[in-house]
Design a protein around this motif. Structure first.
Motif, mmCIF file in Angstrom:
data_model
loop_
_atom_site.group_PDB
_atom_site.id
_atom_site.type_symbol
_atom_site.label_atom_id
_atom_site.label_comp_id
_atom_site.label_asym_id
_atom_site.label_seq_id
_atom_site.Cartn_x
_atom_site.Cartn_y
_atom_site.Cartn_z
ATOM 1 N N GLY A 41 1.024 -1.110 -0.021
ATOM 2 C CA GLY A 41 0.026 -0.055 0.174
ATOM 3 C C GLY A 41 0.812 1.201 0.251
ATOM 4 N N GLY A 42 2.113 0.878 0.308
ATOM 5 C CA GLY A 42 3.127 2.290 0.349
ATOM 6 C C GLY A 42 3.574 2.388 -0.963
ATOM 7 N N GLN A 43 3.605 1.732 -1.897
ATOM 8 C CA GLN A 43 4.198 1.808 -3.274
ATOM 9 C C GLN A 43 3.582 3.281 -3.727
ATOM 10 O OE1 GLN A 43 6.102 -0.600 -5.353
ATOM 11 N NE2 GLN A 43 6.645 -1.344 -3.386
ATOM 12 N N LEU A 45 1.839 5.587 -6.575
ATOM 13 C CA LEU A 45 0.851 5.437 -7.396
ATOM 14 C C LEU A 45 0.978 5.114 -8.957
ATOM 15 C CD1 LEU A 45 -1.657 7.865 -5.943
ATOM 16 C CD2 LEU A 45 -1.520 5.526 -5.461
ATOM 17 N N PRO A 265 -9.393 3.413 -5.996
ATOM 18 C CA PRO A 265 -8.497 3.837 -4.667
ATOM 19 C C PRO A 265 -7.138 2.744 -5.070
ATOM 20 C CG PRO A 265 -10.149 2.408 -3.908
ATOM 21 C CD PRO A 265 -10.559 2.815 -5.351
ATOM 22 N N ILE A 266 -6.263 3.006 -5.969
ATOM 23 C CA ILE A 266 -5.133 2.361 -6.646
ATOM 24 C C ILE A 266 -4.408 1.842 -5.560
ATOM 25 C CG2 ILE A 266 -3.218 2.307 -8.036
ATOM 26 C CD1 ILE A 266 -5.667 3.416 -9.622
ATOM 27 N N ASN A 267 -3.778 2.391 -4.456
ATOM 28 C CA ASN A 267 -3.007 1.741 -3.485
ATOM 29 C C ASN A 267 -3.840 0.792 -2.632
ATOM 30 O OD1 ASN A 267 -4.157 3.742 -1.872
ATOM 31 N ND2 ASN A 267 -1.871 3.944 -0.989
ATOM 32 N N SER A 268 -5.172 0.940 -2.559
ATOM 33 C CA SER A 268 -5.999 0.013 -1.871
ATOM 34 C C SER A 268 -6.092 -1.315 -2.549
ATOM 35 C CB SER A 268 -7.428 0.701 -1.679
ATOM 36 O OG SER A 268 -7.460 1.791 -0.545
ATOM 37 N N PHE A 270 -3.654 -2.418 -4.313
ATOM 38 C CA PHE A 270 -2.354 -3.051 -4.188
ATOM 39 C C PHE A 270 -2.403 -3.791 -2.716
ATOM 40 C CE2 PHE A 270 0.287 0.759 -6.349
ATOM 41 C CZ PHE A 270 -0.224 0.491 -7.338
#
Lengths: 391, 391
Positions: A41-43, A45, A265-268, A270
């Motif tokens: 999730g910390g990657q 976007l 919500p892209i990193n959600s 991930f």
């Protein structure tokens, strides 16, 4: 120099650094997030239509199909939390005047009935007291009487700690021309659910329970029967954001070129992808066994402390255990003590179970024997101190 | 040993590690997320009712009040992306049969009209070609003719690159008994917007543009006039997840004890809080100036490349610049070249601007002179190579 048009100054409280204490989250969710999922999730976007994003969405879809045990092409993640998936299910299915039967034995049935009512559906309820589950007979009575389009039932009732048996339910519904809609937010990965074999038409879950990802995305799947009902709608669903026609296209479920629908919500995604990957690596059966074993170990420990379990053994949810608030104690003092002295979250009841129970969640990353030992120690301590404080 | 009930094996593609390439995101959003915000979102979770969570929500509220320049108590973040906030605004305000006037000069007006139609509102449109904005006269005509409950207008039209002037619009609407609803997803923090002084009744934005947080939460605020209209509703809004009565309570906007409503996307709130804190530290005016200066520098560079800007100077959105697709080029080849050779996202058009323009976003963390230089180099390269490839 022109006078500043600003009338409101930057707030002082935003000048303090963000402060997030570390806690063991053994309430009804969210669970703690393992480092691998936090890292995902910390990657940085990506855009909502980048090929890598679409590929990650395909991987999520395959992961949900595995977790749900379904071949349904119409399988995807909603861009919202579990509640949002409940709304997505109901608002895509039910139109003004459709009969909806809701099995209510805790807060989630109440919520589903509320939502269906807002959509203009004719809402009928079958009721059971909190802590109990529905038999096929209970349900058949409602099906015969109300001839509903869809039955809503909760697999893992997180407010009461009940696991609803699903065997025979899909077949029963279909015999009565009714679709079966199941909430598995609190149970998925913790107790067996087999969408295709159990003939479930609409199934949804959340990201923040057994999948141990942050809240913000929610797996959902529709059977061919459910899809056909949606195609037969006379009106558009009252939401664009959750319109399954558009979402099916964005998720590549309809065979057509994928189009921009909303900024997901892209990193959600991930994080959800990693949660699903970890479940696939562990295997569903191992996950079910692990939740069952740790729940049994917790139940034994709670009884050894002299506490009484709220749900009888045959219907206990392996992910969230409910225990009666012991006489002479205030549940709020117990949960506050466990939080303040031991940095562990356990919860009181919710909705119809409020004031009656304590709830202890062991889900996904948090379902370990060591966590059971930790929460039992904290509870033993609380039982000593919170009683003393009221003498 | 019992036979396994599983019919679907763990998907192979989930056995590969998650692969997220690093890109400079100069499309219409999301923007790149600065390390401080990524770190905030990577914190361990808290529960949705923990005191620290509620405090962070209070900080978000204060941050939105600053960013919006409003004293409205009913100010909060929606648990979804910008689209979801658009729905929240419309579905809490409009009931079956209410007249809604939508200013359509790009995709967001079209979307708002679609959503209002789904809600059963009587939707009327005022139209302008993509690339143009509305005058007070255009709007007054619609107000007189349709006597709407609410006017929807887009401040930053990200599909066309237009900044809608807002001066006098709130006063005009109120003279005609109409509420003013403004979409500032793409403009907030990049161009002046003063909710109270400009008499805007409902304002919403997104987290992933100038605020440079991941998509998944969306600031929104309602004036007292808008709140009163919601209190006068005859029916419940067709969503529980987005019901402003419940959300107002959960966000501590109604003075009553805060109750659990839904499991909010906690770590999206952490990120949003940091995005708002960074905007407050920089200051709105500095942020506006910075976006204006970098946009002007970009526009100059684009013209030096021989490209023609899509929007006339007086109405250019400082966050997203649109430039006409030059003759003899295919926009898809240009964006693909810039992505593949330079790892930079720029976008084609969307909706009514599709095929006509390229869109270059400079928002928040990404609005720097260095990024302008980088994208201009990439574009120069693309203009050479993409033309060569078609000779």
């Amino acid at each position: 120099m022109a006078a500043s048009p600003l009338r409101i100054a930057p707030p002082e409280r935003l000048r303090q650094p963000l402060a997030v204490p570390q806690r063991l989250l053994l309430g009804p969710g969210p669970s703690n997030v393992p480092p691998r999922i936090l890292a995902a999730g910390g990657q940085q976007l990506l855009g909502p239509m980048h090929p890598e994003t679409l590929q990650i969405m395909d991987e999520i879809k395959a992961g949900i199909q595995y977790a749900f045990q379904t071949h349904n092409p119409l399988t995807l993640a909603i861009s919202g939390t579990g509640h949002c998936a409940m709304e997505a299910a109901l608002l895509n299915l039910a139109e003004q005047g459709d009969a909806v039967l809701v099995a209510v034995n805790g807060i989630w049935g109440e919520r589903a009935a509320d939502i269906a009512g807002r959509l203009g559906a004719n809402v009928h309820k079958v009721l059971k007291p909190p802590g109990e589950y529905f038999t096929l007979w209970d349900i058949e009575e409602g099906l015969v009487r109300h001839k509903p389009l869809v039955l809503f039932i909760t697999h893992g009732e997180s407010s009461t700690g009940v696991l609803q048996p699903l065997e025979g339910l899909g077949e029963l519904c279909h015999r009565h021309g009714c679709l079966l809609l199941v909430d598995s937010v609190a149970s998925l990965g913790g107790a067996p659910i087999l969408m295709d074999q159990q003939e479930i038409d609409i199934l949804y879950s959340g990201s923040q329970k057994v999948l141990s990802a942050p809240p913000g995305s929610a797996p959902i799947s529709f059977s061919e029967r459910a899809r056909e009902k949606m195609l037969r709608r006379k009106t558009k669903p009252p939401s664009f954001y959750l319109d399954m026609g558009w979402l099916a296209n964005y998720w590549g479920c309809d065979g057509k070129p994928r189009m921009y629908h909303h900024t997901a919500p892209i990193n959600s995604f991930f994080s959800l992808r990693e949660g699903l990957a970890m479940l696939a690596e562990l295997g569903l059966e191992s996950s079910w066994e692990r939740h069952q074993a740790n729940c049994a170990y917790l139940c034994k420990g709670l009884q050894d402390l002299g506490l009484e379990l709220f749900v009888k053994e045959e219907a206990r949810l392996p992910t969230i255990t409910t225990v009666k608030v012991p006489e002479g104690y205030d549940w709020k003092e117990i949960t506050a003590f466990v939080m303040n002295k031991h940095a562990i979250e356990i919860a009181g009841g919710l909705g119809p179970s409020a004031g009656k129970v304590l709830r202890i969640g062991l889900m996904g990353y948090n379902s370990t024997r060591a966590n059971v030992d930790r929460v039992l120690r904290a509870l033993r301590d609380a039982l000593q101190h919170c009683r003393q404080s009221r003498l």
